[in-house]
Motif scaffolding. Structure first.
Motif, PDB file in Angstrom:
ATOM      1  N   LEU A 126      -6.833  69.167  71.030  1.00 13.62           N
ATOM      2  CA  LEU A 126      -7.233  67.759  71.077  1.00 13.62           C
ATOM      3  C   LEU A 126      -7.451  67.280  72.510  1.00 13.62           C
ATOM      4  N   SER A 127      -7.774  68.165  73.391  1.00 14.08           N
ATOM      5  CA  SER A 127      -8.024  67.862  74.814  1.00 14.08           C
ATOM      6  C   SER A 127      -6.885  67.096  75.457  1.00 14.08           C
ATOM      7  N   ALA A 128      -5.668  67.538  75.213  1.00 13.97           N
ATOM      8  CA  ALA A 128      -4.543  66.943  75.929  1.00 13.97           C
ATOM      9  C   ALA A 128      -3.707  68.070  76.534  1.00 13.97           C
ATOM     10  N   PRO A 129      -4.282  68.849  77.460  1.00 14.22           N
ATOM     11  CA  PRO A 129      -3.538  70.010  77.973  1.00 14.22           C
ATOM     12  C   PRO A 129      -2.257  69.608  78.704  1.00 14.22           C
ATOM     13  N   PRO A 158     -13.881  55.693  61.286  1.00 16.37           N
ATOM     14  CA  PRO A 158     -15.025  55.436  62.147  1.00 16.37           C
ATOM     15  C   PRO A 158     -15.356  56.684  62.981  1.00 16.37           C
ATOM     16  N   ALA A 159     -16.593  56.716  63.446  1.00 14.22           N
ATOM     17  CA  ALA A 159     -17.033  57.912  64.166  1.00 14.22           C
ATOM     18  C   ALA A 159     -16.236  58.085  65.457  1.00 14.22           C
ATOM     19  N   ALA A 160     -16.103  59.345  65.843  1.00 13.59           N
ATOM     20  CA  ALA A 160     -15.353  59.632  67.060  1.00 13.59           C
ATOM     21  C   ALA A 160     -16.149  59.191  68.278  1.00 13.59           C
ATOM     22  N   ALA A 161     -15.437  58.750  69.287  1.00 14.71           N
ATOM     23  CA  ALA A 161     -16.097  58.307  70.506  1.00 14.71           C
ATOM     24  C   ALA A 161     -16.407  59.502  71.399  1.00 14.71           C
ATOM     25  N   GLU A 162     -17.350  59.296  72.309  1.00 10.55           N
ATOM     26  CA  GLU A 162     -17.636  60.325  73.306  1.00 10.55           C
ATOM     27  C   GLU A 162     -16.457  60.442  74.257  1.00 10.55           C
ATOM     28  N   LEU A 163     -16.146  61.670  74.632  1.00 11.51           N
ATOM     29  CA  LEU A 163     -15.036  61.822  75.574  1.00 11.51           C
ATOM     30  C   LEU A 163     -15.537  61.638  76.994  1.00 11.51           C
ATOM     31  N   PRO A 164     -14.841  60.837  77.775  1.00  7.74           N
ATOM     32  CA  PRO A 164     -15.228  60.739  79.179  1.00  7.74           C
ATOM     33  C   PRO A 164     -14.928  62.041  79.911  1.00  7.74           C
ATOM     34  N   PHE A 214     -11.316  64.096  80.597  1.00  5.56           N
ATOM     35  CA  PHE A 214     -10.420  63.470  79.626  1.00  5.56           C
ATOM     36  C   PHE A 214      -9.153  64.309  79.474  1.00  5.56           C
ATOM     37  N   GLY A 215      -8.005  63.657  79.591  1.00  5.22           N
ATOM     38  CA  GLY A 215      -6.745  64.354  79.362  1.00  5.22           C
ATOM     39  C   GLY A 215      -6.313  65.249  80.498  1.00  5.22           C
ATOM     40  N   SER A 216      -7.054  65.277  81.596  1.00  7.01           N
ATOM     41  CA  SER A 216      -6.635  66.132  82.707  1.00  7.01           C
ATOM     42  C   SER A 216      -5.426  65.527  83.401  1.00  7.01           C
ATOM     43  N   ILE A 255      -4.414  61.400  83.799  1.00  5.99           N
ATOM     44  CA  ILE A 255      -3.141  60.875  83.315  1.00  5.99           C
ATOM     45  C   ILE A 255      -2.343  60.314  84.485  1.00  5.99           C
TER      46      ILE A 255
END
Lengths: 164, 344, 491, 99
Positions: free
Chosen positions: A47-50, A114-120, A123-125, A129
């Protein structure tokens, strides 16, 4: 590939959680909980949260659960007697749990999401954070440090030998 | 992921494992040779020339020996513990950049198995998972010495992880990244090696690394005189050797990290142009440079083991919490000032 | 990103908004240091804690004339927040006052007690001055974790540890619900800010609306645990009975005030103009259940701490009526009620603190009703004070309890909640029975060989009782001192 | 893996945690069940965070983890203190007062 990893991780997470709360031997229970936590860390990577995934392993699996293991070993609780629940109670609790789950699940996933948003970018780096932690969330971050301090003081107060 | 990328990763894993495990085998020999030298004796010299085949003989012996499982051990955990320890130790190797990049027929290979964004955290995660192997080995043996050893080892590793983590932060503040390749690149020239700007951080890291690997002078978990052999008292044959291997792999990781974080990693101590080579030759030279640095720290590990006496347990905890931790904070303040004023 | 440019984007720090919390935290740290470095008398710690509290009140009051929001709404300085944190500080101050003497008779409680108390109060302040779910969650934790410890500080007494354990387990359980609810509110609104939540509720439809509904429900469960509302009340009596008297008093007054203030804020922002009718009704049912259960169970109690615990459950029920009104008048009446509740409950506990202590075998003695018999003859002034607090809790004029109930029910009637108001009134009558039982026991029964408790030192010990009497009577006779303050917009 | 699947897993974990708290009597296992509940919440937070493309959810997940650490420290200290006095961590034996 990712789907496959996800399915396996989901299965181990669920099995780990169920075994953790049902196993009679607390040490084995802790190990299953660690399995659950590590599987969730895999999800966090997907989920892009390393960063959170790494923290999950370091903090949860590496620190909190070791503390649990410590206490269980220190008290030698492997044969802690527990009232055995009857069959009726087991069936009832499974039914009750099932109903609770269905209600929760229905409310959480019933309709079309609802549709997923685009990831900036980034993201999650760790950097993104960190920036959020030290700007927008500065106050909660400082609060957390006080919280940890007070937990430490409290743990010492409750367990140290002798009085004042 | 393309097929080529998967293949590349698999090959890198294979190479690193081969090198690391061979190194482990010969580190045991080196340990005995160096200890022999320090104690003014010869050391193993019967198997092969200068005892070079000794590791092989040891390996065969470990495999052929009888496996004993105590009857009241918790069998599944007893079996899994050494594997868990070894796996976590080997996994930590994945993030270490052992060179810059090789180009093989136009295909560029980065010389690290996984150059991830959270590099250092991955190392910390693996080392904290490693604690389980030790605790569980001690617990599942159902032996009080093993149990005490396991508890001691884990308490020690947890205490020293603080010093380790805090000394790392100094490095991270200077490089602004957790990615190891970036940390190495930032130490491009000899004068920008982190050890010059934060010698205190390096010392703390080294001492903590000694404690993390459970090596003398911090090997209380397996203090022979008090606890027989600590958490692996009940282990024999191949499982026993896995504990040994894990210890040496951890030593290699720690040495490689010392080289990477504080001594410029694979960077040459002089400008690359001065070496007079380029391309793949330069890359190989850099790998060699990395190996020499790592090898030096491995030697220090062994040297210290045979020189210093063992700490008492309360002294160890005292050192970790009351000396290293405040010093690590001091180092942090120092680096903070340095970064704020733009010195580093 | 290089380390340097992180700071250029950071917003300026509004230090003034943080002062009250900072004073308390710094004070707590100073006391902590003092307790490790040198053996100072316990009372000095208490006096220092009081001094820090006064500073915090001043710092907090300084923000009265400039309502504003700092740190993206994580800390808000509005009238509601200032009044609610004043309630928390008041609860803490009364607790410190009664501890000054009580701790001499509980030799096991260490001096760190005061720092834990201050940190917990800081958590309350943070919780009631935050417009963000993150702030509310962390404030709640910061107030709870010291309390888990404080409940168990008398480590040789099983009841104390048992109270600590129960409080902890149920508190942690409720945290789970709260966090899960926050997760769904985040999913539905995309933010932790309560203001964004209102907007999201206005435009949400389909699945998003369901997430919000589910999230609000779970958050409600989490907060209901903390305020001790039925059916999540089962921990309250055991915890109050087992904890040291002063800690129980702090839980009853401070935690309740902070949790209700946070509940009000979540309700007013989260439910806003288009209240989710389902949850509103559920809250009404919860209020009725809480009042009835608390009052009925209190009838049979024979321990004063336990009785006050059930009465505090009943009062949580009354307070929930004020929350259900969803009107500014309701919010004001809840605030007023909280202040008067703090005075009368802390007063009642301080009387218990004066007559209870460690008896033989380490168990607490002096809190049973039978111990109180004949108090009127032995210590008439103390007995009179206890009777006054009981009358106030029952809602009989001219006490603060009466005026508080009056405002509360009036706001319910104004909000067309006739049914709730009537049920509340009937419950007050029911509650009067057991409060009267205490009064009767104190004044008319004869003592039957009670266990003697170490005598209190005369000057300090009565400070809290006197303060509480004054507070209860002032709120009863001149309620305008407080209502005047809330003429300005609350939020 | 879509959001729906994540939420399904999350709700299942939460249910397991709640059941664990309600049915088990060993204080340490209850605490473990609470950790499972917090993890279910974290999974939901991170799934939403990914879905919404905002990092806030990850930040709260970080806070939840540290809170869990603080709670575990205090909770285990209480368990230890009780065990010293009573040689048991079974909450059924916490019966000096009725529940």
């Amino acid at each position: 590939m990712e789907t496959l990893v996800g399915i396996v991780a989901a299965a181990t997470a669920l099995i780990g959680a169920i075994a953790a709360v049902t196993h009679r031997n607390a040490v084995v229970g802790v190990l299953f909980l660690v399995l659950n936590l590590v599987s969730l860390a895999v999800f966090y990577v997907l989920l892009s949260a390393p960063f959170i995934a790494a923290l999950q392993v370091i903090l949860y699996a590496g620190a909190i659960m070791v503390l649990f293991l410590f206490i269980i070993m220190l008290l030698d609780l492997r044969r802690e007697e527990e009232r055995e629940s009857g069959l009726l109670q087991k069936v009832l609790s499974v039914i009750g749990g099932g109903v609770f789950f269905l209600l929760l699940w229905g409310a959480a996933t019933g309709g079309a999401a609802p549709a997923a948003a685009e990831l900036p970018e980034h993201f999650g780096s760790v950097e993104s954070i960190a920036v959020a932690l030290f700007t927008t969330y500065l106050i909660p971050f400082e609060t957390i440090s006080v919280l940890l301090l007070v937990a430490m003081v409290g743990a010492v107060l409750l367990t140290r030998k002798g009085g004042r | 992921m393309t097929f080529a990328a998967v293949l590349e990763t698999l090959i890198k894993i294979g190479v690193v494992f081969f090198v690391a495990l061979t190194a482990v085998a010969y580190l045991t020999l080196a340990e005995r040779k160096i200890s022999g030298w320090i104690q003014d004796r010869i050391g193993p010299n019967r198997v092969g020339p200068w005892g070079l085949l000794q590791p092989l003989a040891d390996g065969i012996k470990f495999m052929m020996k009888e496996e004993v499982v105590p009857s009241y051990a918790h069998r599944p955990i007893y079996m899994a513990a050494p594997a868990l320890l070894l796996i976590s130790a080997l996994s930590a190797l994945a993030i270490i950049p052992f060179g810059d990049r090789l180009s093989l027929g136009g295909y560029e290979v980065r010389l690290a198995i996984a150059d991830v964004n959270i590099g250092i955290l991955f190392f910390l995660a693996m080392s904290s998972v490693g604690v389980y192997g030790i605790v569980l080995a001690g617990w599942s043996s159902n032996n009080k010495y093993a149990m005490l050893g396991g508890l001691r080892a884990s308490a020690q590793m947890i205490s020293y992880e603080l010093g380790l983590g805090l000394s790392l932060i100094g490095v991270l503040m200077v490089s602004g990244s957790l990615r190891l390749s970036q940390i190495v690149e930032q130490q491009g020239s000899f004068s920008s090696w982190n050890v010059w700007s934060q010698p205190l951080g390096f010392l703390i890291f080294m001492v903590s690394a000694f404690a993390e690997t459970n090596r003398l002078p911090f090997d209380l978990a397996e203090a022979e005189t008090e606890l027989v052999a600590g958490y692996h008292t009940e282990y024999s044959a191949i499982k026993f050797s896995m504990f040994y291997m894990a210890e040496y792999v951890n030593m290699i990781t720690a040495s490689a990290l010392m080289a990477t974080l504080f001594f410029g990693g694979w960077q040459l101590p002089f400008p690359a142009e001065a070496a007079g080579v380029e391309g793949n030759h330069l890359a190989l030279l850099q790998i060699l440079c990395f190996l020499i640095k790592t090898g030096f720290f491995l030697f220090v590990f062994i040297w210290v083991r045979w020189t210093l006496p063992r700490f008492r347990y309360d002294q160890l905890m005292h050192l970790g919490w009351k000396v290293l931790l405040p010093l690590a904070l001091l180092n942090l303040i120092w680096v903070g000032i340095g970064v704020a004023w733009g010195w580093f | 990103m290089s380390p340097a440019n992180v700071w250029t984007g950071s917003p300026p720090i509004d230090w003034a908004a943080l002062f009250p919390t900072m004073v308390l935290v710094v004070g707590a740290l100073a006391l902590l240091l003092a307790s490790t470095l040198r053996r100072l008398p316990m009372r000095l710690h208490g006096v220092a804690a009081l001094a820090f509290l006064v500073l915090a009140v001043v710092a907090s009051a300084a923000g009265w004339s400039h309502p504003r929001s700092a740190f993206d709404g994580l800390v808000v300085v509005d009238h509601f927040g200032i009044l609610a944190s004043a309630a928390a500080y008041l609860a803490c101050a009364l607790t410190v006052l009664m501890s000054l003497d009580y701790l001499d008779r509980e030799p096991e409680i260490p001096p760190e007690y005061y720092s834990l108390l201050l940190i917990s109060t800081a958590g309350m302040g943070l919780m009631v001055t935050s417009n963000s779910l993150v702030g509310i969650f962390l404030g709640l934790e910061l107030l709870s974790i010291p309390l888990y410890v404080m409940a168990g500080l008398v480590r040789s007494r099983e009841r104390s540890l048992e109270a600590s354990m129960k409080y902890f387990l149920l508190g942690a359980f409720s945290t789970g619900f709260l966090v899960y609810g926050i997760a769904f509110l985040y999913g539905g609104s995309g933010s932790f800010s309560l203001e964004q939540l209102v907007l999201a509720l206005d435009r949400a439809d389909g699945q998003q609306a369901r997430w919000l509904l589910l999230g609000l429900g779970l958050v409600l469960v989490g907060l209901a645990f903390k305020v001790g509302a039925a059916p999540f009340h089962c921990w309250v009596p055991d915890v109050y009975e087992g904890s040291p008297v002063t800690v129980a008093s702090f839980m009853a007054t401070g935690t309740k005030a902070a949790a209700f203030a946070a509940l009000l804020r979540v309700m007013f922002h989260g439910f806003g103009a288009n209240a989710l009718a389902e949850w509103r009704e559920a809250l009404g049912v919860l209020a009725v259940l809480t009042m009835v259960l608390g009052n009925f169970l209190a009838l049979g109690q024979s321990n004063l701490k336990r009785l006050i615990a059930y009465s505090s459950i009943a009062h949580a029920g009354y307070l929930l009526i004020g929350v259900v009104t969803f009107s500014t008048a309701g919010a004001e009446s809840v605030l007023f009620y909280l202040f008067s509740y703090i005075f009368m409950t802390a007063g009642a506990f301080s009387v218990v603190a004066l007559i209870a202590g460690t008896g033989e075998g380490g168990e607490e003695v002096g809190a049973r009703l039978s111990d109180l018999a004949g108090l009127g003859r032995r210590r008439p002034l103390l007995a009179a004070a206890l009777c006054l607090f009981m009358l106030s809790l029952a809602g009989i004029p001219p006490t603060g309890g009466f005026v508080a109930k009056f405002y509360l029910f009036r706001s319910a009637v104004e909000a067309d909640l006739m049914g709730l108001a009537v049920i509340g009134l009937l419950n007050s009558v029911l509650g009067a029975f057991y409060y009267m039982k205490v009064v009767v026991t104190v004044t008319m029964r004869d003592s039957e060989g009670t266990t003697p408790v170490p005598a209190a030192s005369p000057t300090l010990a009565y400070a809290c009782v006197v303060f509480s009497i004054v507070g209860t009577l002032i709120l009863g006779l001149y309620p305008r001192v407080l209502t005047r303050l809330s003429t300005q917009p609350l939020f | 893996m879509s959001l729906v699947w994540m939420l399904t897993l999350s709700t299942a974990l939460f249910t397991v945690g709640v059941l664990g708290v309600l049915l088990r009597r060993n204080a340490i296992v209850i605490l473990m069940a609470v950790e499972i509940m917090l993890n279910a919440a974290n999974l939901a937070l991170i799934a939403f965070s990914r879905h919404l493309g905002s990092a806030d959810g990850q930040i709260l997940a970080f806070f939840v983890m540290t809170v869990a650490a603080a709670e575990a420290a205090v909770g285990l200290a209480i368990v230890l203190a009780i065990f010293r006095l009573r040689k048991s961590v079974n909450v059924d034996s916490l019966n000096r007062m009725k529940w």
